[in-house]
Enzyme design. Sequence first.
Site, PDB file in Angstrom:
ATOM      1  N   HIS A   1      38.051  42.441  41.838  1.00  0.00           N
ATOM      2  CA  HIS A   1      38.794  41.216  41.503  1.00  0.00           C
ATOM      3  C   HIS A   1      38.449  40.742  40.086  1.00  0.00           C
ATOM      4  CE1 HIS A   1      40.453  37.122  42.795  1.00  0.00           C
ATOM      5  NE2 HIS A   1      39.856  36.856  41.656  1.00  0.00           N
ATOM      6  N   GLU A   2      37.158  40.718  39.760  1.00  0.00           N
ATOM      7  CA  GLU A   2      36.738  40.198  38.448  1.00  0.00           C
ATOM      8  C   GLU A   2      37.122  41.162  37.325  1.00  0.00           C
ATOM      9  OE1 GLU A   2      35.998  37.190  38.368  1.00  0.00           O
ATOM     10  OE2 GLU A   2      35.691  37.002  40.523  1.00  0.00           O
TER      11      GLU A   2
ATOM     12  N   CYS B   1      41.370  32.935  44.655  1.00  0.00           N
ATOM     13  CA  CYS B   1      41.004  32.986  43.239  1.00  0.00           C
ATOM     14  C   CYS B   1      40.954  31.559  42.722  1.00  0.00           C
ATOM     15  CB  CYS B   1      42.051  33.797  42.466  1.00  0.00           C
ATOM     16  SG  CYS B   1      41.747  33.858  40.694  1.00  0.00           S
TER      17      CYS B   1
ATOM     18  N   HIS C   1      40.622  40.731  36.338  1.00  0.00           N
ATOM     19  CA  HIS C   1      40.822  39.592  35.434  1.00  0.00           C
ATOM     20  C   HIS C   1      40.674  40.022  33.976  1.00  0.00           C
ATOM     21  CE1 HIS C   1      41.441  35.957  37.759  1.00  0.00           C
ATOM     22  NE2 HIS C   1      40.378  36.154  38.516  1.00  0.00           N
TER      23      HIS C   1
END
Length: 196
Positions: free
Chosen positions: A152-153, A110, A156
């Site tokens: 993953h995004e 990341c 966030h």
Amino acid sequence: MLLKIFQVGHPALRQQARLLSNDEILSPDIQRLIAFMRDTMRDAPGVGLAAPQIGESIQLAVIEDRPEYLKALPQEILTERDRSPVPFHVIINPQLTIDNSHSARFFEGCLSLSGFTALVPRATAVRVTCLNEHAQPVEIIARGWHARILQHEIDHLNGTLYIDRMNSRSFMTQEKCRQYWNDKPISQICSELGLE
Ligand code: ZN
């Protein structure tokens, strides 16, 4: 313009990002931000960048997996990870659905945890409904590495980092990963690290 990417510990990385309205998406400010995020992601380089990473607590991320990134990797790695080029795209106000119960673990990094990596289990097929940069609704059906990037995004945007999902015994510097682990099959890595 290149934006500053915040490192872990910055409060913005732990906040729930807010939704964007259609008017906001089409505004010059957000259109400019998207262009800056694209430039910043390419400069890093990275395959995704979410707005909280540059200090904007809004539900927006950019994703791109360029053919030149894949050229550096052996074919067996690309096959194992089910990784192929993904054109630049923008996801706004995304809703994620896991499309199958199968998960796979691979080393993941990341840009907000610079220099580190860990094995992270992720679903191998997902469906995302969201808006694009023109505020049009789109559905993205993704598998393999693209499915991993999307998870993953979107994490966030909900204040979640890969360290919340990783197999913690596999947490290491990228340098040590290259030195000791990168060339081994995942099953052997798991066994040597004491992971089930
Ligand atoms: Zn990240």
